[in-house]
Scaffold this motif. Sequence first.
Motif, short mmCIF file in Angstrom:
data_model
loop_
_atom_site.label_atom_id
_atom_site.label_comp_id
_atom_site.label_asym_id
_atom_site.label_seq_id
_atom_site.Cartn_x
_atom_site.Cartn_y
_atom_site.Cartn_z
N PRO A 113 29.47 4.20 20.61
CA PRO A 113 28.39 4.51 21.33
C PRO A 113 26.97 4.21 20.38
O PRO A 113 26.97 4.31 19.35
N GLU A 114 26.17 3.88 21.38
CA GLU A 114 24.75 3.92 20.77
C GLU A 114 24.17 4.71 19.70
O GLU A 114 23.42 4.41 18.65
N GLU A 115 24.39 6.15 20.28
CA GLU A 115 23.87 7.13 18.99
C GLU A 115 24.53 7.00 17.74
O GLU A 115 23.72 7.45 16.71
#
Length: 220
Positions: free
Chosen positions: A192-194
């Motif tokens: 995921p981007e986070e």
Amino acid sequence: AERAVEFQVPVEIIGNHAVINPKDYTPPDSVISKFNEVRKRFDELFVYVGGDANVVGADLRVLVPSLLLTPGNWGLIPRYHPTNLDRLDSQGIRKLSEVWDKLLDPIRNRIVCCDNGFSDDIAFLADACFSAGSASMSMAISAGKPVVAIKTPECMAWLRESMVEEIPWVALGAATAIEKPQNLRSLLIPLPEEVRNKFLPLRPLKAVEFIENFFLLVKQ
């Protein structure tokens, strides 16, 4: 850093040389061509990046059986650190690279030889990256690829030599550790981007600014 010197010191995170913005990076044409060619044979291409010479054998004894348990039409690109390629085994008879290649025999029909480019280039293009602690794991994370860390006693002993008690990529939630053979399929999901945002590109000017401010503080 504070734990290493047993003293409270200022710490500034300036980024990682192996972290890039995927929009600003293009692997060498030779690597791209190799991947395009091999993808005609395999649906997925994984890369194993070996680090310390004392760790690679232990890595492969966990990774190879795990891959045998993992369904799919995948291929594996093994990459060893260039400084280890010509080193001899403990008996001084065989090259370590030959010893390690022998451990790959159970998946010989899945092995892809790729001497083009650097391991970072391959980690950027591969569908997943396996390693105990190569900087190429950061490159794979930059590209949002799944990263599996191979945690063995040999790996942990190697890390402790640098006063590190855990695999950094695992501690940051960007890699999943395996300690024994298992089906890897459930681990091969995009990051995921986070999580990717925890890994910052190298910012050398940030280092210069920090040092300048530090000496200004000392003068006061």
